[in-house]
Motif scaffolding. Structure first.
Motif, PDB file in Angstrom:
ATOM      1  N   GLN A  95       0.711  -1.217   0.002  1.00 14.13           N
ATOM      2  CA  GLN A  95      -0.064  -0.110  -0.027  1.00 14.13           C
ATOM      3  C   GLN A  95       0.962   1.367   0.037  1.00 14.13           C
ATOM      4  O   GLN A  95       1.796   1.327   0.632  1.00 14.13           O
ATOM      5  CB  GLN A  95      -0.893   0.012   1.312  1.00 14.13           C
ATOM      6  CG  GLN A  95      -1.774   1.206   1.445  1.00 14.13           C
ATOM      7  CD  GLN A  95      -2.827   1.083   2.623  1.00 14.13           C
ATOM      8  OE1 GLN A  95      -3.397   0.082   2.359  1.00 14.13           O
ATOM      9  NE2 GLN A  95      -2.359   1.919   3.537  1.00 14.13           N
ATOM     10  N   LEU A  96       0.485   2.285  -0.862  1.00 12.54           N
ATOM     11  CA  LEU A  96       0.953   3.595  -0.955  1.00 12.54           C
ATOM     12  C   LEU A  96       0.298   4.734  -0.457  1.00 12.54           C
ATOM     13  O   LEU A  96      -1.007   4.706  -0.965  1.00 12.54           O
ATOM     14  CB  LEU A  96       1.769   3.798  -2.160  1.00 12.54           C
ATOM     15  CG  LEU A  96       2.862   2.959  -2.655  1.00 12.54           C
ATOM     16  CD1 LEU A  96       3.266   3.359  -4.061  1.00 12.54           C
ATOM     17  CD2 LEU A  96       4.159   3.074  -1.942  1.00 12.54           C
ATOM     18  N   ASP A  97       0.560   5.674  -0.069  1.00 17.17           N
ATOM     19  CA  ASP A  97       0.000   7.164  -0.214  1.00 17.17           C
ATOM     20  C   ASP A  97       0.921   7.850  -1.167  1.00 17.17           C
ATOM     21  O   ASP A  97       1.865   7.989  -1.085  1.00 17.17           O
ATOM     22  CB  ASP A  97       0.177   7.648   1.203  1.00 17.17           C
ATOM     23  CG  ASP A  97      -0.841   7.418   2.246  1.00 17.17           C
ATOM     24  OD1 ASP A  97      -1.927   6.515   2.063  1.00 17.17           O
ATOM     25  OD2 ASP A  97      -0.830   7.910   3.410  1.00 17.17           O
ATOM     26  N   VAL A  98       0.047   8.088  -2.017  1.00 12.70           N
ATOM     27  CA  VAL A  98       0.503   8.853  -3.356  1.00 12.70           C
ATOM     28  C   VAL A  98       0.166  10.189  -3.176  1.00 12.70           C
ATOM     29  O   VAL A  98      -1.105  10.663  -3.483  1.00 12.70           O
ATOM     30  CB  VAL A  98       0.092   8.095  -4.739  1.00 12.70           C
ATOM     31  CG1 VAL A  98       0.944   8.930  -5.916  1.00 12.70           C
ATOM     32  CG2 VAL A  98       0.371   6.608  -4.637  1.00 12.70           C
ATOM     33  N   THR A  99       1.033  11.108  -3.443  1.00 14.45           N
ATOM     34  CA  THR A  99       0.518  12.633  -3.692  1.00 14.45           C
ATOM     35  C   THR A  99       1.087  13.349  -4.811  1.00 14.45           C
ATOM     36  O   THR A  99       2.371  13.028  -5.291  1.00 14.45           O
ATOM     37  CB  THR A  99       1.219  13.381  -2.434  1.00 14.45           C
ATOM     38  OG1 THR A  99       0.653  12.938  -1.238  1.00 14.45           O
ATOM     39  CG2 THR A  99       0.866  14.953  -2.389  1.00 14.45           C
ATOM     40  N   VAL A 100       0.306  13.951  -5.617  1.00 14.17           N
ATOM     41  CA  VAL A 100       0.572  14.784  -6.750  1.00 14.17           C
ATOM     42  C   VAL A 100       1.321  16.138  -6.028  1.00 14.17           C
ATOM     43  O   VAL A 100       0.340  16.741  -5.764  1.00 14.17           O
ATOM     44  CB  VAL A 100      -0.316  14.910  -8.067  1.00 14.17           C
ATOM     45  CG1 VAL A 100       0.230  15.988  -8.863  1.00 14.17           C
ATOM     46  CG2 VAL A 100      -0.468  13.419  -8.472  1.00 14.17           C
ATOM     47  N   VAL A 101       2.542  16.181  -6.070  1.00  8.59           N
ATOM     48  CA  VAL A 101       2.839  17.519  -5.351  1.00  8.59           C
ATOM     49  C   VAL A 101       2.825  18.632  -6.335  1.00  8.59           C
ATOM     50  O   VAL A 101       2.335  19.825  -5.896  1.00  8.59           O
ATOM     51  CB  VAL A 101       4.422  17.160  -4.801  1.00  8.59           C
ATOM     52  CG1 VAL A 101       5.074  18.461  -3.975  1.00  8.59           C
ATOM     53  CG2 VAL A 101       4.576  15.925  -3.920  1.00  8.59           C
ATOM     54  N   LYS A 102       3.531  18.827  -7.331  1.00 11.09           N
ATOM     55  CA  LYS A 102       3.360  19.688  -8.170  1.00 11.09           C
ATOM     56  C   LYS A 102       3.366  19.320  -9.802  1.00 11.09           C
ATOM     57  O   LYS A 102       3.769  18.379 -10.068  1.00 11.09           O
ATOM     58  CB  LYS A 102       4.866  20.490  -8.240  1.00 11.09           C
ATOM     59  CG  LYS A 102       5.055  21.340  -6.741  1.00 11.09           C
ATOM     60  CD  LYS A 102       6.517  21.854  -6.923  1.00 11.09           C
ATOM     61  CE  LYS A 102       7.081  22.252  -5.496  1.00 11.09           C
ATOM     62  NZ  LYS A 102       8.357  22.709  -5.587  1.00 11.09           N
TER      63      LYS A 102
END
Length: 193
Positions: A73-80
């Motif tokens: 499992q991953l927490d995925v963030t599109v930062v920029k």
């Protein structure tokens, strides 16, 4: 013996074909509700149909995605997003009529299994017409590229840019990410508009 060998080979071919069909039939679920929005909605008792488009993940939001392996499992963030992305050197240029677009991802291993993959294999961008674009090998001036062989133990994080080559006239609408080189059942989606 020769007939048995042919029968065994045919059975193996059928099994491999079935596995191939199964592997290609993935991405059944699109996850687009950020962690914070999902929790706030549950607390407030809002109807899930109200404000659906405003609740969709956008740049800066984090989505939790699961992989095939148990505990993956991953927490995925599109930062920029860098659109257009400027090539990092004078030798790398997009093809004629195209531009580079960079998306900075942060991946945090929130599972119990080690994450080992090439994140760019599971990343895509899409325009408003429904065209999807895979990642390309390029570096941009916005920052360091995501590792092509990322290994994260539970609790560890990775940060980097994934670059896409898209037509100059395309108006990008969404960023997508799927674990397991794009073959996991859950696809995260962030709206760009």
């Amino acid at each position: 013996m020769h007939a048995r060998t042919r029968i065994a080979a045919a059975l193996v071919a059928v099994a491999v074909g079935a596995l191939t069909i199964t592997a290609c039939d993935t991405g059944n679920t699109v996850v687009d509700k950020p962690k914070e929005h999902a929790a706030a909605k549950a607390d407030s008792g809002k109807d899930a149909k109200k404000g659906k488009s405003s609740d969709a993940a956008k740049v800066g939001d984090t989505l939790t995605l699961k992989g095939f392996e148990k505990g993956s499992q991953l927490d995925v963030t599109v930062v920029k997003v860098a659109d257009p992305g400027k090539p990092a050197d004078e030798f790398t240029e997009p093809d004629a009529g195209k531009r580079f677009v960079g998306v900075q991802f942060q991946l945090v291993n929130t599972g119990k299994a080690v994450y080992s993959d090439s994140p760019s294999n599971g990343a895509q961008v899409a325009d408003g017409e429904g065209q999807q674009f895979d990642s390309t090998f390029a570096d941009i001036t916005a920052g360091p590229s995501m590792s092509s062989s990322l290994r994260l133990k539970p609790g560890a994080k990775g940060l980097g840019w994934i670059v896409f080559e898209v037509p100059k006239g395309s108006k990008l609408d969404a960023v997508q990410f799927t674990m397991d080189s794009g073959f996991a059942d859950q696809t995260g989606e962030w709206k760009l508009k």
